[in-house]
Design an enzyme around this catalytic site. Structure first.
Site, short mmCIF file in Angstrom:
data_model
loop_
_atom_site.label_atom_id
_atom_site.label_comp_id
_atom_site.label_asym_id
_atom_site.label_seq_id
_atom_site.Cartn_x
_atom_site.Cartn_y
_atom_site.Cartn_z
CE1 TYR A 1 -87.61 89.60 58.09
CE2 TYR A 1 -87.52 88.63 55.90
CZ TYR A 1 -87.02 88.73 57.18
OH TYR A 1 -85.93 87.99 57.56
CB SER B 1 -83.13 87.99 54.51
OG SER B 1 -83.98 86.96 54.03
P1 NAD Z 1 -86.11 84.28 66.09
O1 NAD Z 1 -87.57 84.49 66.24
O2 NAD Z 1 -85.49 83.19 66.82
O3 NAD Z 1 -85.33 85.61 66.46
C1 NAD Z 1 -85.83 86.90 66.22
C2 NAD Z 1 -85.66 87.67 67.51
O4 NAD Z 1 -85.92 89.04 67.24
C3 NAD Z 1 -86.60 87.27 68.61
O5 NAD Z 1 -86.09 86.22 69.40
C4 NAD Z 1 -86.71 88.55 69.42
O6 NAD Z 1 -85.85 88.50 70.54
C5 NAD Z 1 -86.19 89.61 68.48
N1 NAD Z 1 -87.14 90.71 68.35
C6 NAD Z 1 -88.21 90.79 67.52
N2 NAD Z 1 -88.85 91.96 67.74
C7 NAD Z 1 -88.16 92.62 68.71
C8 NAD Z 1 -88.30 93.87 69.36
N3 NAD Z 1 -89.30 94.72 69.04
N4 NAD Z 1 -87.41 94.20 70.33
C9 NAD Z 1 -86.41 93.37 70.67
N5 NAD Z 1 -86.21 92.18 70.06
C10 NAD Z 1 -87.07 91.83 69.09
O7 NAD Z 1 -85.87 84.15 64.51
P2 NAD Z 1 -84.54 84.13 63.62
O8 NAD Z 1 -84.97 83.53 62.34
O9 NAD Z 1 -83.38 83.58 64.34
O10 NAD Z 1 -84.31 85.67 63.32
C11 NAD Z 1 -83.07 86.31 63.50
C12 NAD Z 1 -82.75 87.18 62.31
O11 NAD Z 1 -82.54 86.36 61.17
C13 NAD Z 1 -83.85 88.16 61.93
O12 NAD Z 1 -83.27 89.41 61.61
C14 NAD Z 1 -84.44 87.55 60.69
O13 NAD Z 1 -85.00 88.51 59.84
C15 NAD Z 1 -83.20 86.93 60.08
N6 NAD Z 1 -83.46 85.91 59.06
C16 NAD Z 1 -84.10 84.76 59.40
C17 NAD Z 1 -84.34 83.83 58.43
C18 NAD Z 1 -85.06 82.54 58.74
O14 NAD Z 1 -85.44 81.84 57.80
N7 NAD Z 1 -85.26 82.18 59.99
C19 NAD Z 1 -83.91 84.05 57.12
C20 NAD Z 1 -83.25 85.22 56.82
C21 NAD Z 1 -83.03 86.15 57.80
#
Ligand code: NAD
Ligand code: MG
Length: 299
Positions: free
Chosen positions: A204, A191
């Site tokens: 986080y 991230s």
């Molecule tokens: P999202 O909510 O769509 O996806 C996150 C997913 O994590 C959920 O759909 C769920 O299936 C899974 N998850 C959470 N806890 C879990 C558990 N205990 N067991 C199994 N699955 C679990 O959100 P996203 O933003 O697409 O997140 C995906 C990745 O991207 C994450 O690692 C997040 O940290 C990273 N990220 C997101 C952003 C942002 O701004 N959205 C920025 C940087 C990094």
């Protein structure tokens, strides 16, 4: 079917919705269907060219957000995909399965909680069995809960965040590596927070720093096996993670406005980085972090 795809030249400033977004909250883990405006996971736009033909991929967090866009892109590029997500996310995941099957690719649903080591081991075993092997591992699941003051971060939250974001990486990689052939790729998800931690994301952001370090270390360890390990580092991306506790509700309307490109990224803009890091095109890339941050600097 829209005629525009990920190759259509456009101004990136105005290519996708810009803030202000409507105020909104969801209960975690959230659903793509409550996002307003709707997020783009490439359902109607991502065009593949066989860059992952015949490959076998496990994607975590595959129901929504960045994982959903990646699972769709992998299938459009010719891969069969095993999808992990939480059981309560079945409805979002079922749509991804339909989209993958519409490409004539295999989709295997493997719901379960990554905080559980035994489940992580079973997940890998079931993916290997269902796909007939494994050569791409995209670790995308993640947990993010904004809390202003360290005094209010409970041990329960700390533990859940580290188990989901960091421990599961160790457990899944440990279980997967014996199955991965030379040429396989592991892609983790860092991230902008790995480099520029926000004060309200203490637990986080520190997991995301750990993920970048883990990626570089595992890349050194697995190079001699011909297995590459890289990470994608997204900036602010419009996914259920953010309005379901990832940001304070008052920050949702302006989400993404702090970037030089002045808007949130969309999940479909992350998927091409996972594709290239999975593909043999990036054969000389390992231990690397590819940013997609709207111009925020990874330093
Ligand atoms: P999202 O909510 O769509 O996806 C996150 C997913 O994590 C959920 O759909 C769920 O299936 C899974 N998850 C959470 N806890 C879990 C558990 N205990 N067991 C199994 N699955 C679990 O959100 P996203 O933003 O697409 O997140 C995906 C990745 O991207 C994450 O690692 C997040 O940290 C990273 N990220 C997101 C952003 C942002 O701004 N959205 C920025 C940087 C990094
Ligand atoms: Mg989800």
């Amino acid at each position: 079917m829209s005629s525009a795809n990920q190759y259509t030249m456009r101004n990136p400033l105005t290519q996708f919705p810009q803030p202000e977004f409507p105020g909104q909250t969801q209960e975690p883990p959230g659903t793509v269907h409550a996002l307003e405006p709707a997020a783009d996971h490439g359902e109607k736009t991502y065009v593949g060219f066989g860059r992952l033909a015949g490959r076998k991929a496990l994607v975590t967090g595959a129901d929504s957000g960045i994982g959903r866009a990646t699972a769709i892109a992998f299938a459009r590029e010719g891969a069969d995909v095993a999808l992990n997500y939480l059981p309560e996310e079945e409805a979002d995941a079922a749509e991804v399965v339909q989209l993958i099957e519409a490409e004539g690719r295999k989709a295997i649903k493997l719901p379960g909680d990554l905080q559980d080591e035994a489940f992580c081991q079973r997940l890998v075993a079931d993916a290997v069995q269902g796909l007939g092997g494994l050569d791409i591992l995209a670790n995308i699941a993640g947990k993010q809960t904004a809390v202003e003051d360290i005094a209010d971060i409970t041990t329960e939250q700390l533990d859940a965040t580290y188990r989901t974001n960091v421990y599961s990486l160790f457990w899944i990689c440990k279980a997967a590596i014996p199955h991965l052939p030379a040429g396989a790729a592991i892609i983790n998800t860092g991230s902008i927070q790995s480099y520029q931690p926000s004060p309200n994301l203490l637990d986080y952001a520190s997991t995301k720093a750990a993920i970048v370090n883990f990626t570089k270390s595992l890349a050194q360890q697995l190079a001699s096996k011909g297995i590459r390990v890289n990470a994608v580092a997204p900036g602010p991306v419009w996914t259920p993670l953010q309005p379901s506790g990832g940001q304070p509700p008052e920050d949702i309307p302006s989400f993404g406005s702090e970037t030089p490109l002045k808007r949130a990224g969309q999940p479909v803009e992350m998927a091409p980085l996972y594709v290239i890091l999975a593909s043999q095109e990036s054969s000389y890339v390992t231990g690397e972090v590819f940013g997609a941050t709207g111009g925020l600097l990874l330093s």
